[in-house]
Design a protein around this motif. Sequence first.
Motif, mmCIF file in Angstrom:
data_model
loop_
_atom_site.group_PDB
_atom_site.id
_atom_site.type_symbol
_atom_site.label_atom_id
_atom_site.label_comp_id
_atom_site.label_asym_id
_atom_site.label_seq_id
_atom_site.Cartn_x
_atom_site.Cartn_y
_atom_site.Cartn_z
ATOM 1 N N ASP A 1 10.993 19.639 -6.446
ATOM 2 C CA ASP A 1 9.933 18.785 -5.919
ATOM 3 C C ASP A 1 10.022 17.394 -6.540
ATOM 4 O O ASP A 1 10.920 17.113 -7.354
ATOM 5 N N LEU A 2 9.110 16.522 -6.168
ATOM 6 C CA LEU A 2 9.172 15.140 -6.637
ATOM 7 C C LEU A 2 8.966 15.010 -8.137
ATOM 8 O O LEU A 2 9.341 14.009 -8.740
ATOM 9 N N GLN A 3 8.352 16.040 -8.754
ATOM 10 C CA GLN A 3 8.142 16.043 -10.204
ATOM 11 C C GLN A 3 9.325 16.645 -10.953
ATOM 12 O O GLN A 3 9.290 16.788 -12.168
ATOM 13 N N VAL B 1 11.646 1.173 -3.973
ATOM 14 C CA VAL B 1 11.043 2.491 -3.734
ATOM 15 C C VAL B 1 9.566 2.282 -3.402
ATOM 16 O O VAL B 1 8.693 2.550 -4.229
ATOM 17 N N PRO B 2 9.247 1.810 -2.209
ATOM 18 C CA PRO B 2 7.885 1.373 -1.911
ATOM 19 C C PRO B 2 6.866 2.494 -1.704
ATOM 20 O O PRO B 2 5.679 2.302 -1.985
ATOM 21 N N GLU B 3 7.291 3.673 -1.205
ATOM 22 C CA GLU B 3 6.341 4.704 -0.808
ATOM 23 C C GLU B 3 6.642 6.039 -1.476
ATOM 24 O O GLU B 3 7.756 6.281 -1.958
ATOM 25 N N SER B 4 5.655 6.912 -1.480
ATOM 26 C CA SER B 4 5.816 8.254 -2.038
ATOM 27 C C SER B 4 6.998 8.967 -1.388
ATOM 28 O O SER B 4 7.146 8.972 -0.163
ATOM 29 N N GLN C 1 6.199 8.639 -6.799
ATOM 30 C CA GLN C 1 5.325 9.806 -6.763
ATOM 31 C C GLN C 1 4.133 9.590 -5.813
ATOM 32 O O GLN C 1 3.812 8.458 -5.457
ATOM 33 N N PRO C 2 3.451 10.675 -5.427
ATOM 34 C CA PRO C 2 2.276 10.526 -4.550
ATOM 35 C C PRO C 2 1.185 9.641 -5.136
ATOM 36 O O PRO C 2 0.422 9.015 -4.382
ATOM 37 N N ASP C 3 1.067 9.567 -6.474
ATOM 38 C CA ASP C 3 0.048 8.713 -7.089
ATOM 39 C C ASP C 3 0.552 7.288 -7.319
ATOM 40 O O ASP C 3 -0.082 6.507 -8.024
ATOM 41 N N ASN C 4 1.712 6.950 -6.742
ATOM 42 C CA ASN C 4 2.344 5.631 -6.805
ATOM 43 C C ASN C 4 3.059 5.354 -8.122
ATOM 44 O O ASN C 4 3.621 4.276 -8.317
ATOM 45 N N SER C 5 3.051 6.308 -9.064
ATOM 46 C CA SER C 5 3.831 6.150 -10.293
ATOM 47 C C SER C 5 5.301 6.461 -10.002
ATOM 48 O O SER C 5 5.669 6.816 -8.871
ATOM 49 N N LEU C 6 6.139 6.328 -11.017
ATOM 50 C CA LEU C 6 7.553 6.637 -10.880
ATOM 51 C C LEU C 6 7.955 7.737 -11.851
ATOM 52 O O LEU C 6 7.392 7.849 -12.941
#
Length: 382
Positions: free
Chosen positions: A127-129, A63-66, A84-89
């Motif tokens: 959403d991604l969250q 999972v390399p990118e947001s 995630q956009p901040d590079n976390s998972l």
Amino acid sequence: MQRQQLVEEIKVLMDLVARNTTTLADSVMEIDVDEYTDAALFEREKLAFIRNYPQFVGPSCVVPESGDYFAFDDTGVPILIVRQPDNSLKAFVNICSHRGAPLNECDHGKAKKGRMFSCPYHGWSYDLQGKLVGVPFGKEGFDTIDRDALGLRPLDVQEKHGMIFVMPNPELTFDIDEVLGGIQERLSGFGFEESYYLGAKQVFTDFSWKLNMDTFHEYYHFEFLHPHSIATMAYSNIANYRQYGRNHSMGSPALAINELKDIPESEWKPMEYSSYVNYIFPNTVIFVVADHFQTWRVYPIAPDRSVVYHSMFLPQEPATPEQRQEYEAYFQMINDVAVAEDYSLVDKINRGLKAGIPRKVLIGRNEPGVQNMHRQLRDVLG
């Protein structure tokens, strides 16, 4: 491992080759046949080792990118992992709050527009969250629901040293350092963050998941089971075993390793003369060679049924369609060898285990990896 560690490993392997021996366990281990066949024991194992134990998902590069996601449901809990956009998972139970459909249609890919998931059944969106952000016909059809309470249920996901782990049970958390047990030192420098994910192959096997895992943890069988494949590249019954918590790693010398005797140490290319099988408890093997690495994840389905996911990772994306085809052909060849040689024989072993004849399975001193796996399984079950 960094270069100096690899050089020291090469020296150990050359010594083992010179003495024609391998790392030895303290004694022979006995395993009762019932440990492979007992249905009640299987149910305990599935709960203790899969649902309630952190699972290795893969290297960070899956999972390399947001907006990139990875999904699987082989633990019995559908799981969705999202960058995630901040590079976390973040990880979620992959069940739509409406009627329970999974939110993805592939095992890995990109969220819609890079920022949302939409249920393929009725279009509920998250959403991604994991927040519920869209309900088609919601004002009329679902006027009483609390949208804030209907987001995706989170799972504990942790990423460290280029490796991703997730806890399938939403009620539990874990300590990633305890899970790794120090094996990150053995795995560092192999490109887990930046490699290219070529893909995965799914293979179903009609025998115990533990029989499946046993095949990965010793080199004793190379000469006899793989005379025209693996035995043409590596020594049989020679390996350097190292343990890291519940995990372990085994270095293997290439047949040409003695060429290094005539080359100055400063000019050695250690990865061209060795390979490494790394075990992540309870059900994963990471196989590292000179120009790529592979993962093998094994999941139990029934006492005599399991599924294997064989994945391959390259230093970079193939530059041309022809190069991709070459890698795909190599990937298929490795998979075919496992199916035709290892799994076909293990299927016959399984028939003997199911014959109803009480006896012990013997694990030799020269098979410390197999011994460690079974020792750790017993320890967790108590």
